[in-house]
Write an enzyme that holds these catalytic residues in place. Structure first.
Site: not given
Ligand SMILES: [Zn+2]
Length: 319
Positions: A255, A130, A170, A172
């Site tokens: 995750d 990110h 991931d 996200h």
């Protein structure tokens, strides 16, 4: 195969790190599991960073203004989504939180180098997908992925026109990576993510993805795996048709796990292992060197998933 790990990776500041769902000591936990399993044999594949990434190296990707902002506790607290950090002195934040991430960033740089030399490397940290050149967010401060690619180019380990595949599973969306490589068409991005989760508002990032695989909480673990196995091979074939891909970075966030607090997906531990092996096998079958990074993982089980994958990889390719 190589494993990059430093005892400086773990993040801890007086127990306050436990206020965030991220297990900031999963790096050391995964390493100790590997040590118990393989004993001294692990030394032969261990690459140990001898320093964190320097400011000059960070400036290859980040602006001086951004690095200056990291001296402001409130700014770091927002990027880490951990309000208590705003009340800590600057030197504590730097020493206890940012410095371990700079060690992890150096680890990603070394993993890319080791992957190019040996074919496969895992950094037991990193994957801060990110982080953008001018902004930290989502617990990501340093753009380790872009920095590792840029450093490999500068040092001549990658040719200037070499193609790079970035594969992100991931939970996200890897918006920071997309922003950092926004105008770099030598990097091909495959991103499989929960499209209802953070950072779903970032349409600029989503526009940069070459192959989207959108997942949501309604998908079963088996459907998740089917989406991956139906999309990744075609993506890899399409990007290597006219010119070989000379490096892949695999951002293997755990995750997606059904017990994870933030991912909001339903993937079982067995399928996380199957996912990782599938991605790495698809790359190795095509002769593409791969550096795997850990990225997110917000359950107490995350280090066990990492251990399961790396143990199997070591048994197959390393030790
Ligand atoms: Zn994540």
């Amino acid at each position: 195969m190589k494993i990059v790990y430093s005892r400086h990776y773990d993040i801890g500041f007086f127990g306050l790190e436990r206020l965030h769902p991220f297990d900031s000591r999963k790096y050391g936990r995964a390493w100790r599991c590997l040590k118990r399993e393989f004993g001294p044999r692990l030394d032969s594949v261990h690459v140990k960073p001898n320093r964190p990434v320097s400011r000059d190296e960070l400036l290859r990707v980040h602006s001086a203004a951004y690095l200056q902002q990291l001296r402001i506790p409130k700014y770091v607290a927002t990027a880490l989504e951990l309000p208590i950090v705003a009340k800590l002195p600057r030197f504590i934040i730097d020493h206890c939180i940012l410095r371990p991430m700079r060690w992890g960033t150096m680890g990603s740089m070394l993993a890319v180098r080791a992957a190019i030399d040996d074919g496969l490397a895992v950094n037991l940290s990193g994957g801060y997908h990110h982080a953008k050149p001018e902004q930290g967010e989502g617990f990501c401060i340093y753009a380790d992925i872009a920095l590792a690619v840029e450093t490999a180019r500068r040092e001549g380990h990658l040719a200037p026109d070499a193609r790079v595949a970035y594969i992100d599973t991931d939970a996200h969306q890897g918006n920071g990576v997309c922003h950092t490589f926004l105008d770099d068409k030598r990097v091909f991005i495959f991103d499989m993510y929960n499209h209802t989760n953070y950072p779903c508002y970032d349409h600029v990032a989503q526009g940069r993805i070459d192959c989207h695989v959108r997942i949501h909480a309604g998908h079963t673990s088996a459907e998740y795996m089917r989406s991956l196995t139906e999309s990744l091979p075609g993506f890899l074939d399409s990007i290597s048709r006219s010119q070989p891909v000379e490096l892949a970075i695999y951002n293997a966030g755990t995750d997606v796990y059904e017990g994870d607090a933030l991912g909001q997906l339903n993937v079982t531990a067995d399928h996380i292992l199957e996912r990782d092996l599938f991605v790495i096998d698809e790359l190795r079958r095509r002769g593409i060197p791969v550096a795997m990074l850990l990225s997110g993982g917000y359950s107490g089980e995350s280090y066990k998933h990492v251990f399961a994958t790396v143990r199997t990889l070591l048994e197959r390719y390393g030790i």
